[in-house]
Design an enzyme around this catalytic site. Sequence first.
Site, PDB file in Angstrom:
ATOM      1  N   HIS B  56       3.497 -10.815  -0.987  1.00  0.00           N
ATOM      2  CA  HIS B  56       3.785  -9.589  -1.753  1.00  0.00           C
ATOM      3  C   HIS B  56       2.522  -8.981  -2.354  1.00  0.00           C
ATOM      4  O   HIS B  56       2.607  -8.092  -3.202  1.00  0.00           O
ATOM      5  CB  HIS B  56       4.763  -9.889  -2.880  1.00  0.00           C
ATOM      6  CG  HIS B  56       6.059 -10.488  -2.432  1.00  0.00           C
ATOM      7  ND1 HIS B  56       6.826  -9.908  -1.450  1.00  0.00           N
ATOM      8  CD2 HIS B  56       6.704 -11.617  -2.809  1.00  0.00           C
ATOM      9  CE1 HIS B  56       7.912 -10.656  -1.262  1.00  0.00           C
ATOM     10  NE2 HIS B  56       7.862 -11.699  -2.065  1.00  0.00           N
ATOM     11  N   ASP B 109      13.169 -18.394  -7.305  1.00  0.00           N
ATOM     12  CA  ASP B 109      12.214 -18.105  -8.381  1.00  0.00           C
ATOM     13  C   ASP B 109      12.822 -18.449  -9.740  1.00  0.00           C
ATOM     14  O   ASP B 109      12.209 -19.116 -10.563  1.00  0.00           O
ATOM     15  CB  ASP B 109      11.812 -16.621  -8.361  1.00  0.00           C
ATOM     16  CG  ASP B 109      10.856 -16.297  -7.219  1.00  0.00           C
ATOM     17  OD1 ASP B 109      10.144 -17.202  -6.751  1.00  0.00           O
ATOM     18  OD2 ASP B 109      10.813 -15.128  -6.791  1.00  0.00           O
ATOM     19  N   HIS B 217      11.448  -9.319   1.491  1.00  0.00           N
ATOM     20  CA  HIS B 217      11.229 -10.560   2.239  1.00  0.00           C
ATOM     21  C   HIS B 217      11.672 -10.385   3.674  1.00  0.00           C
ATOM     22  O   HIS B 217      12.067 -11.330   4.337  1.00  0.00           O
ATOM     23  CB  HIS B 217      12.018 -11.714   1.638  1.00  0.00           C
ATOM     24  CG  HIS B 217      11.702 -11.967   0.215  1.00  0.00           C
ATOM     25  ND1 HIS B 217      12.356 -11.324  -0.805  1.00  0.00           N
ATOM     26  CD2 HIS B 217      10.790 -12.784  -0.354  1.00  0.00           C
ATOM     27  CE1 HIS B 217      11.860 -11.753  -1.966  1.00  0.00           C
ATOM     28  NE2 HIS B 217      10.907 -12.628  -1.718  1.00  0.00           N
TER      29      HIS B 217
END
Lengths: 329, 329
Positions: B56, B109, B217
Amino acid sequence: MKRVMNSGQTLVAESLAGFVAAHEDLVAFGGGGRFLRRRALKPGKVALISGGGGGHEPLHGGFIGTGMLDAACTGHIFTSPTPDQILAAMDETDTGAGCLLVVKNYDGDVMNFEMAAEMAAPRHRIDMVVVEDDAAYGPSVRSRGRRGVAGTIVVEKILGAAAERGDDLAALKTLGEGLSPRLRSMGVALRGVTVPDNARETFALGSDEMEIGVGIHGEPGLSRQRLASADEIVRLICAPILDQLPVAEGLHPLLIVNGFGGTPPIELHLAYGLARRFLEAEGVMPRRSLVGTFVTSLDMAGFSVTLALLTEEEFALWCAPVATPVLAW
Amino acid sequence: MKRVMNSGQTLVAESLAGFVAAHEDLVAFGGGGRFLRRRALKPGKVALISGGGGGHEPLHGGFIGTGMLDAACTGHIFTSPTPDQILAAMDETDTGAGCLLVVKNYDGDVMNFEMAAEMAAPRHRIDMVVVEDDAAYGPSVRSRGRRGVAGTIVVEKILGAAAERGDDLAALKTLGEGLSPRLRSMGVALRGVTVPDNARETFALGSDEMEIGVGIHGEPGLSRQRLASADEIVRLICAPILDQLPVAEGLHPLLIVNGFGGTPPIELHLAYGLARRFLEAEGVMPRRSLVGTFVTSLDMAGFSVTLALLTEEEFALWCAPVATPVLAW
């Protein structure tokens, strides 16, 4: 190649309109929309004017502002701006000290900027600096001599800072020509580029190929090879750059890794790390660096490395304050 | 998909090494290389810590510095950082006022940041803000509720400025949660993404297709459609954003156009111009804007639009000085 656009005809114009809207504090349209200009000119300063084909964004408009350019003229995709655009930019941004034209070395660009300069000669003092930093010097359909590529931003930053401090036209010309032999770039493409409204790729690469020494118009480079590791790619483009530069004590290395439009930051930073390691192993220690997407070839995948060996004065000018849409420090 | 890399295993680590080398004035490795940190911490300030998968970039490391993050923990490509990375970051950057964790809403996460927070609880005061700005709320394999996407940088900027002025942990948490309902993003992909060492594309698009509401993603979005004009694309992603926001007098619109990695500046500025026109026609006048490549999905082609409706206080925090590798004003 798919694009975010309404049509190939309007791509450049609609992009410039968005660019000006996003940066209206610094940049405005000039000449009824024919060029981009610094919103607030500095009276008595030499006007620094550049330009070239569309498709290389953020070059040149992204470098308009305090300490860099006063105007940028953009042509259609990979097509020189017309003399009347350049003339309009001179008329609107020359505040009395004359105009310095910064031109990448392509026949079309040089011709149109020279033509504009001739047309403007009666009413403006004008000089020109031609950027020719491409270390991949080979036969080209577009230029005689070395092409002007990502090193252009080094010339624009250093001359821009010098103009801002009050250097006159002759001094700027001398400064620009002095820098030229100490500025080299070289690029690699992993994926070719398709010009809108021209459906086919200007050059196509196989799924396991790369093009070394590529230009920024999708023109082929020096050699086509099998896609190599990043270490090997970096060696292939950094070694010729070093070979062409007068490495010496007392010069300050500036290292730039520039993405061609389709290459993401993760890969650009990786390439930067390897380029820096390569150079340091050769005894060249970068004192300043820049990593990002500055001089593109639409969405071509790949990157270029630029190395400049700056004198003390040039280095100070590089480090001098700048406030543009892209560079700001 | 071809990449500038030595291997998929080393891509993230080599890129981070290059990133730190390019920005060594602001950023350093911490915890023996396990995370990135602000070089000069500000004692007594709440430590702002974020992180997420690699791929990212420039998120999150690009936003470390004065007025934004103190540390960023990066996992492998599209994989959460481990609790021990996050714990190490807390241990090294908490200067006494505690740690605020800024986490994008993905199960992996959130789980790993929560686990780290539990492990650290005996020795740190900790709170967490979960970013969930994706207006393309649909079933996802990666998260419950809305995903965290490009709006993350708005949260990091505003909370970073508030931490810098001395807000305590509770105030930052309140500020972050207050902002959440006024922050929405939505993206479109024109070309899918291939995870290195996983040869096949995570999703593939036909040569005339686009994916609306795509994640970061390479996960599919809300709908697959025939590639449309830029005008139509902008309408398809801006309309749902507006629908979900409490447009009202007195709020300050912030508009961000973010490239996903493979889309060049010429297209991003075009998209920005159209998005701005669309919003203005709906009576929403952006007071600040940002166009660039901030939150990527490797080299996916496409972009996202983020709109935040900021209170007077949030707007002042957005405009407050910042000095990071990516944002600097």
